[in-house]
Design a protein around this motif. Structure first.
Motif, PDB file in Angstrom:
ATOM      1  N   ASN A 189       0.818  -1.217   0.000  1.00  0.00           N
ATOM      2  CA  ASN A 189       0.000   0.000   0.000  1.00  0.00           C
ATOM      3  C   ASN A 189       0.849   1.262   0.000  1.00  0.00           C
ATOM      4  O   ASN A 189       0.359   2.346  -0.340  1.00  0.00           O
ATOM      5  N   SER A 190       2.132   1.118   0.389  1.00  0.00           N
ATOM      6  CA  SER A 190       3.000   2.280   0.549  1.00  0.00           C
ATOM      7  C   SER A 190       3.789   2.627  -0.712  1.00  0.00           C
ATOM      8  O   SER A 190       4.443   3.674  -0.754  1.00  0.00           O
ATOM      9  N   CYS A 191       3.776   1.758  -1.724  1.00  0.00           N
ATOM     10  CA  CYS A 191       4.559   2.019  -2.937  1.00  0.00           C
ATOM     11  C   CYS A 191       3.723   1.705  -4.175  1.00  0.00           C
ATOM     12  O   CYS A 191       2.546   1.345  -4.070  1.00  0.00           O
ATOM     13  N   ASP A 192       4.337   1.817  -5.333  1.00  0.00           N
ATOM     14  CA  ASP A 192       3.588   1.583  -6.578  1.00  0.00           C
ATOM     15  C   ASP A 192       3.288   0.105  -6.781  1.00  0.00           C
ATOM     16  O   ASP A 192       2.208  -0.259  -7.226  1.00  0.00           O
ATOM     17  N   PHE A 193       4.262  -0.767  -6.486  1.00  0.00           N
ATOM     18  CA  PHE A 193       4.019  -2.213  -6.578  1.00  0.00           C
ATOM     19  C   PHE A 193       5.153  -2.994  -5.940  1.00  0.00           C
ATOM     20  O   PHE A 193       6.235  -2.453  -5.661  1.00  0.00           O
ATOM     21  N   LEU A 194       4.887  -4.272  -5.700  1.00  0.00           N
ATOM     22  CA  LEU A 194       5.891  -5.209  -5.208  1.00  0.00           C
ATOM     23  C   LEU A 194       6.434  -6.019  -6.376  1.00  0.00           C
ATOM     24  O   LEU A 194       5.672  -6.481  -7.219  1.00  0.00           O
ATOM     25  N   PHE A 195       7.739  -6.189  -6.412  1.00  0.00           N
ATOM     26  CA  PHE A 195       8.352  -7.091  -7.381  1.00  0.00           C
ATOM     27  C   PHE A 195       8.572  -8.412  -6.659  1.00  0.00           C
ATOM     28  O   PHE A 195       9.397  -8.513  -5.752  1.00  0.00           O
ATOM     29  N   VAL A 196       7.788  -9.429  -7.038  1.00  0.00           N
ATOM     30  CA  VAL A 196       7.857 -10.731  -6.376  1.00  0.00           C
ATOM     31  C   VAL A 196       8.941 -11.570  -7.051  1.00  0.00           C
ATOM     32  O   VAL A 196       8.830 -11.907  -8.233  1.00  0.00           O
ATOM     33  N   MET A 197       9.972 -11.901  -6.297  1.00  0.00           N
ATOM     34  CA  MET A 197      11.096 -12.665  -6.842  1.00  0.00           C
ATOM     35  C   MET A 197      10.719 -14.143  -6.913  1.00  0.00           C
ATOM     36  O   MET A 197      11.068 -14.938  -6.038  1.00  0.00           O
ATOM     37  N   SER A 198       9.999 -14.490  -7.967  1.00  0.00           N
ATOM     38  CA  SER A 198       9.491 -15.857  -8.120  1.00  0.00           C
ATOM     39  C   SER A 198      10.569 -16.774  -8.701  1.00  0.00           C
ATOM     40  O   SER A 198      10.400 -17.388  -9.763  1.00  0.00           O
ATOM     41  N   TYR A 199      11.665 -16.841  -7.996  1.00  0.00           N
ATOM     42  CA  TYR A 199      12.781 -17.712  -8.370  1.00  0.00           C
ATOM     43  C   TYR A 199      13.574 -18.024  -7.102  1.00  0.00           C
ATOM     44  O   TYR A 199      13.261 -17.505  -6.026  1.00  0.00           O
ATOM     45  N   ASP A 200      14.583 -18.898  -7.229  1.00  0.00           N
ATOM     46  CA  ASP A 200      15.285 -19.405  -6.037  1.00  0.00           C
ATOM     47  C   ASP A 200      14.280 -20.017  -5.058  1.00  0.00           C
ATOM     48  O   ASP A 200      14.469 -19.970  -3.845  1.00  0.00           O
ATOM     49  N   ILE A 201      13.216 -20.573  -5.600  1.00  0.00           N
ATOM     50  CA  ILE A 201      12.141 -21.096  -4.767  1.00  0.00           C
ATOM     51  C   ILE A 201      12.612 -22.283  -3.933  1.00  0.00           C
ATOM     52  O   ILE A 201      12.198 -22.461  -2.783  1.00  0.00           O
ATOM     53  N   ASN A 202      13.506 -23.098  -4.493  1.00  0.00           N
ATOM     54  CA  ASN A 202      14.035 -24.234  -3.742  1.00  0.00           C
ATOM     55  C   ASN A 202      15.416 -23.948  -3.175  1.00  0.00           C
ATOM     56  O   ASN A 202      16.238 -24.834  -2.999  1.00  0.00           O
ATOM     57  N   ARG A 203      15.647 -22.673  -2.870  1.00  0.00           N
ATOM     58  CA  ARG A 203      16.939 -22.247  -2.307  1.00  0.00           C
ATOM     59  C   ARG A 203      17.206 -22.943  -0.969  1.00  0.00           C
ATOM     60  O   ARG A 203      18.337 -23.258  -0.632  1.00  0.00           O
ATOM     61  N   ARG A 204      16.166 -23.151  -0.210  1.00  0.00           N
ATOM     62  CA  ARG A 204      16.286 -23.881   1.054  1.00  0.00           C
ATOM     63  C   ARG A 204      15.441 -25.143   0.944  1.00  0.00           C
ATOM     64  O   ARG A 204      14.224 -25.114   1.076  1.00  0.00           O
ATOM     65  N   ALA A 215      12.296 -22.279 -10.525  1.00  0.00           N
ATOM     66  CA  ALA A 215      11.018 -21.584 -10.404  1.00  0.00           C
ATOM     67  C   ALA A 215       9.879 -22.470 -10.901  1.00  0.00           C
ATOM     68  O   ALA A 215       9.298 -22.216 -11.962  1.00  0.00           O
ATOM     69  N   PRO A 216       9.525 -23.527 -10.156  1.00  0.00           N
ATOM     70  CA  PRO A 216       8.440 -24.408 -10.589  1.00  0.00           C
ATOM     71  C   PRO A 216       7.107 -23.669 -10.696  1.00  0.00           C
ATOM     72  O   PRO A 216       6.814 -22.775  -9.898  1.00  0.00           O
ATOM     73  N   TYR A 217       6.330 -24.059 -11.678  1.00  0.00           N
ATOM     74  CA  TYR A 217       5.085 -23.354 -12.002  1.00  0.00           C
ATOM     75  C   TYR A 217       4.117 -23.295 -10.814  1.00  0.00           C
ATOM     76  O   TYR A 217       3.618 -22.215 -10.461  1.00  0.00           O
ATOM     77  N   ASN A 218       3.821 -24.429 -10.207  1.00  0.00           N
ATOM     78  CA  ASN A 218       2.806 -24.471  -9.154  1.00  0.00           C
ATOM     79  C   ASN A 218       3.197 -23.630  -7.945  1.00  0.00           C
ATOM     80  O   ASN A 218       2.350 -22.964  -7.335  1.00  0.00           O
ATOM     81  N   GLN A 219       4.489 -23.666  -7.567  1.00  0.00           N
ATOM     82  CA  GLN A 219       4.923 -22.853  -6.441  1.00  0.00           C
ATOM     83  C   GLN A 219       4.935 -21.366  -6.792  1.00  0.00           C
ATOM     84  O   GLN A 219       4.651 -20.526  -5.948  1.00  0.00           O
ATOM     85  N   THR A 220       5.262 -21.054  -8.027  1.00  0.00           N
ATOM     86  CA  THR A 220       5.188 -19.660  -8.481  1.00  0.00           C
ATOM     87  C   THR A 220       3.764 -19.142  -8.345  1.00  0.00           C
ATOM     88  O   THR A 220       3.517 -18.058  -7.796  1.00  0.00           O
ATOM     89  N   LEU A 221       2.814 -19.930  -8.831  1.00  0.00           N
ATOM     90  CA  LEU A 221       1.401 -19.572  -8.725  1.00  0.00           C
ATOM     91  C   LEU A 221       0.966 -19.480  -7.264  1.00  0.00           C
ATOM     92  O   LEU A 221       0.283 -18.531  -6.862  1.00  0.00           O
ATOM     93  N   GLY A 222       1.394 -20.448  -6.451  1.00  0.00           N
ATOM     94  CA  GLY A 222       1.004 -20.470  -5.045  1.00  0.00           C
ATOM     95  C   GLY A 222       1.544 -19.278  -4.264  1.00  0.00           C
ATOM     96  O   GLY A 222       0.844 -18.697  -3.428  1.00  0.00           O
ATOM     97  N   GLY A 223       2.803 -18.899  -4.538  1.00  0.00           N
ATOM     98  CA  GLY A 223       3.398 -17.762  -3.832  1.00  0.00           C
ATOM     99  C   GLY A 223       2.697 -16.463  -4.154  1.00  0.00           C
ATOM    100  O   GLY A 223       2.384 -15.659  -3.262  1.00  0.00           O
TER     101      GLY A 223
END
Length: 370
Positions: A189-204, A215-223
């Motif tokens: 709400n405080s800025c123009d938009f969020l940049f969602v880093m939909s990668y490194d999803i399996n970093r941990r 960046a698996p599809y289902n987890q990208t969608l879920g996040g």
């Protein structure tokens, strides 16, 4: 005598102009056309945003500028890049990392924000992209102070640089990854938009130690859906996609798609991204013809991969290509997101080699959002 006085006055004005520029207030426009240093209109908006992060160098000369709306520049400042971007009606914005010590004290926040604003204005840039990597817990002083800083930065940039854009980078999911439990709804709400880093999803990796997609599809969608479930307007979200992948060294190779890696026992994790190597798309494509499998496709993750060998050791490479990226564009349309962003534009091969040129063009074409 009169002419000398007039010349002296002119020179004094020029010196003052340059001196003021050193303080971040005004500098000489070095573009061939002075209008290219002007502010973009306050209503300069796009139906769909396409951000490209750039780490420096001259790769930008070969970008497909018909696809880009904003370049986030965090390499050495390049005047030519800015002039070229503005000639194509593309924003160039500053990238900045927030440190916790600049959060709590209101005066420190103001000093940090003004410093970044003056730098952006001195370089004729069109906004700022912010991020923070340090942890925070819900209800803590950092938790609330971060959204306050973002809001204050947005007000300052919008006021001082007409038509400017302010964004904030967030993890692929709001589930407190790496301890970053931020007030994401308030920040959005405080800025123009969020940049969602939909990668490194399996970093941990916590469930098993097998190679997995970046960046698996289902987890990208879920996040992304999880951010919307926080009450964030989908038009406040830009989906980030990777132009890079991971090269995993297999300790045990059972079959394609089952590359088991070395196990670590750190912070209760059974596996770590430390056993993989970050690899840009241009290198991925260079190695693909030397693989022992060719390109494979995993339909569960909607991602490509291949296997190659070095000294009898198997390596499995997972990445994104035009097909997987095109499928992710369906998420943009399904969730009615603000746009898409690429990390990073420098990952492609911009040589004159015909095959490399075709691969690069195909990646840019995959960003077509019409």
């Amino acid at each position: 005598m009169c002419w000398s006085l007039t010349l002296a006055q002119v020179l004094a004005v020029q010196v003052l102009w340059i001196a003021r520029g050193s303080a971040g207030i005004l500098t000489r426009c070095l573009c061939k056309t002075p209008r290219l240093c002007g502010s973009l209109p306050a209503d300069h908006q796009h139906q769909v945003e396409v951000l490209v992060f750039d780490i420096g160098g001259k790769d930008w000369k070969y970008y497909d500028w018909s696809k880009i709306t904003t370049v986030v520049a965090f390499g050495r400042y390049d005047r030519e890049l800015l002039c070229h971007a503005h000639a194509n009606n593309v924003r160039v914005i500053l990238k900045a990392t927030i440190a916790q010590h600049n959060l709590i004290n209101r005066n420190r926040r103001a000093v940090w924000i003004r410093k970044k604003m003056l730098l952006a204005r001195r370089q004729y840039m069109n906004g700022i992209n912010m991020e923070m990597w340090e942890p925070a817990t819900p209800g803590s002083e950092y938790y609330h102070a971060l959204s306050q800083l973002v809001g204050e930065a947005t007000q300052t940039f919008h006021r001082e640089i007409p038509g400017s854009q302010v964004s904030f980078n967030v993890p692929w999911s709001p589930d407190c990854a790496d301890g970053r439990c931020y007030d994401y709804a308030a920040i959005a709400n405080s800025c123009d938009f969020l940049f969602v880093m939909s990668y490194d999803i399996n970093r941990r990796m916590v469930d098993n130690c097998f190679a997995k997609p970046n960046a698996p599809y289902n987890q990208t969608l879920g996040g992304l859906s999880a951010y919307i479930n926080l009450g964030i307007d989908s038009r406040k979200l830009v989906m980030g996609i990777p132009w890079y992948g991971y090269d995993y060294t297999c300790q045990h190779f059972y079959e394609a798609g089952r590359c088991e890696m070395t196990t670590f026992h750190l912070n209760k994790l059974t596996c770590s991204f430390r056993v993989s190597r970050w690899i840009p798309y241009k290198e991925i494509m260079k190695r693909l013809p030397m693989s022992v499998t060719g390109r494979y496709w995993d339909d569960n993750h909607k991602a490509p991969y291949y296997i190659y060998m070095v000294n009898n050791t198997h390596h499995e490479v997972w990445y994104d290509d035009p097909m997987s990226i095109s499928m992710k564009l369906s998420i943009l349309k399904k969730l009615k997101l603000r746009g898409i962003g690429v990390w990073i534009g420098n990952s492609l091969n911009y040589s004159v080699n015909p095959e490399a040129a075709m691969q690069t063009n195909n990646m840019w074409d995959a960003l077509k959002v019409d």
